[in-house]
Design a protein around this motif. Structure first.
Motif, PDB file in Angstrom:
ATOM      1  N   SER A 160      38.637  86.820 -61.144  1.00  9.63           N
ATOM      2  CA  SER A 160      38.148  87.827 -61.208  1.00  9.63           C
ATOM      3  C   SER A 160      36.567  87.834 -61.368  1.00  9.63           C
ATOM      4  O   SER A 160      35.689  88.489 -61.356  1.00  9.63           O
ATOM      5  N   ASP A 167      29.073  78.647 -56.021  1.00 11.00           N
ATOM      6  CA  ASP A 167      30.480  79.208 -55.941  1.00 11.00           C
ATOM      7  C   ASP A 167      30.088  81.210 -56.617  1.00 11.00           C
ATOM      8  O   ASP A 167      30.831  81.810 -56.274  1.00 11.00           O
ATOM      9  N   ARG A 214      31.069  84.248 -54.156  1.00 12.38           N
ATOM     10  CA  ARG A 214      31.695  85.018 -54.486  1.00 12.38           C
ATOM     11  C   ARG A 214      31.512  86.302 -55.275  1.00 12.38           C
ATOM     12  O   ARG A 214      32.435  86.720 -54.788  1.00 12.38           O
ATOM     13  N   LYS A 256      38.435  89.886 -51.194  1.00 13.96           N
ATOM     14  CA  LYS A 256      39.242  88.807 -52.642  1.00 13.96           C
ATOM     15  C   LYS A 256      39.784  87.269 -52.414  1.00 13.96           C
ATOM     16  O   LYS A 256      39.086  86.552 -52.207  1.00 13.96           O
ATOM     17  N   ASN A 257      40.203  87.564 -51.067  1.00 17.16           N
ATOM     18  CA  ASN A 257      41.073  86.262 -50.328  1.00 17.16           C
ATOM     19  C   ASN A 257      39.943  85.714 -48.810  1.00 17.16           C
ATOM     20  O   ASN A 257      40.101  86.645 -48.049  1.00 17.16           O
ATOM     21  N   TYR A 307      38.405  78.885 -45.775  1.00 24.72           N
ATOM     22  CA  TYR A 307      36.981  78.654 -45.591  1.00 24.72           C
ATOM     23  C   TYR A 307      36.724  77.040 -44.571  1.00 24.72           C
ATOM     24  O   TYR A 307      38.469  76.642 -44.945  1.00 24.72           O
ATOM     25  N   THR A 318      34.414  75.278 -53.626  1.00 26.05           N
ATOM     26  CA  THR A 318      35.888  75.612 -52.898  1.00 26.05           C
ATOM     27  C   THR A 318      36.890  75.606 -53.363  1.00 26.05           C
ATOM     28  O   THR A 318      37.557  76.733 -53.583  1.00 26.05           O
ATOM     29  N   PHE A 332      37.896  79.053 -55.463  1.00 22.41           N
ATOM     30  CA  PHE A 332      38.349  80.173 -54.195  1.00 22.41           C
ATOM     31  C   PHE A 332      39.716  79.913 -53.916  1.00 22.41           C
ATOM     32  O   PHE A 332      40.800  80.522 -53.769  1.00 22.41           O
ATOM     33  N   THR A 384      41.723  80.835 -57.288  1.00 25.98           N
ATOM     34  CA  THR A 384      42.372  81.980 -57.186  1.00 25.98           C
ATOM     35  C   THR A 384      42.832  82.075 -55.541  1.00 25.98           C
ATOM     36  O   THR A 384      43.332  84.407 -55.697  1.00 25.98           O
ATOM     37  N   SER A 388      43.034  81.627 -52.453  1.00 25.75           N
ATOM     38  CA  SER A 388      42.531  81.584 -51.036  1.00 25.75           C
ATOM     39  C   SER A 388      42.839  79.823 -50.180  1.00 25.75           C
ATOM     40  O   SER A 388      42.791  79.105 -51.227  1.00 25.75           O
TER      41      SER A 388
END
Length: 247
Positions: free
Chosen positions: A31, A43, A47, A56-57, A60, A74, A77, A80, A82
């Motif tokens: 983060s 990205d 973000r 946060k999530n 896509y 992507t 994401f 983290t 997603s």
């Protein structure tokens, strides 16, 4: 002797290198990190947009995904937490997604305004592969690119993908790199139902001299649909839905 296979092997090696790097940094707080998988840091900009809005999530859709991590908009994401949908028409490149992005939905299809089977022109530089016959001819004629083969690929509409795989809910983020098919895909999207909060789209034509032509039609179209240009990295443009940003 087998240029396509050699190129695919190189792409696989690049993807594995990216995988090693992400494992090295696995214990980091992503983060706050500045690690980017994108070509020019797209990205990180995207973000930032979602961080500002407290999201946060995200969900896509990555059309023309090409590689799970190398030059991916992507991958960060995904790393983290997603998940989303990766669309890759090249069946060989698609297989890498099946191994490396198992939590995502991976589709070996193309996206077009009409459904059916279309010719897909597979170039030695796989990132240049396209459904657009005129673009394929230009790449061979003007850029001296090597066309390895032409295959038939099933294509469906982006609206059908959202309906079927996202249960009719608009994705938070749409990444679009469809090699000159981008504007046609955008125009086929039902913005009344499925407008993404953020769209990143390639807006420069390919050129060996790195002086491609900017696609102003894409910018003007998305502005007419209620978006504004948040950032531009010369290669890609990032658009944000105005009502989302101001809401």
């Amino acid at each position: 002797e087998h240029p396509l296979e050699d190129n695919i092997i190189m792409n696989s090696i690049k993807s594995k290198i990216s995988s090693i790097i992400r494992k090295i940094f696995k214990m980091q707080d992503f983060s706050r990190s500045k690690i980017s998988y994108s070509q020019i840091g797209e990205d990180l900009l995207i973000r930032y947009i979602f961080n500002v809005k407290g999201i946060k999530n995200i969900s896509y859709i990555d059309i023309g995904a090409h590689d799970p991590f190398y030059l991916s908009n992507t991958a960060l994401f995904y790393e983290t937490g997603s998940t989303g949908i990766n669309v890759e028409a090249n069946p060989v490149l698609f297989n890498i997604f099946e191994v490396s992005r198992k939590k995502d939905i991976n589709l070996n299809i193309g996206i077009c305004e009409k459904e059916g089977d279309l010719d897909f022109y597979v170039f030695h530089e796989t990132a240049l592969s396209t459904f657009n016959s005129l673009e394929a001819e230009r790449l061979v004629r003007e850029e001296a690119k090597i066309l390895d083969k032409k295959i038939k690929v099933n294509v469906v509409s982006i609206n059908k993908v959202i309906d079927k795989y996202l249960k009719g809910i608009a994705p938070d983020f749409l990444n679009l790199d469809a090699e000159s098919m981008d504007i046609a895909i955008l125009k086929s999207l039902n913005f009344d139902k499925f407008a993404p909060k953020v769209i990143c789209v390639e807006t420069i034509s390919y050129s060996n001299t790195f002086f491609g032509v900017k696609n102003e039609e894409i910018k003007n179209f998305l502005i007419s649909k209620g978006y504004f240009l948040f950032g531009d990295t010369y290669v890609n443009s990032i658009f944000v839905k105005r009502s989302f940003w101001l809401g």
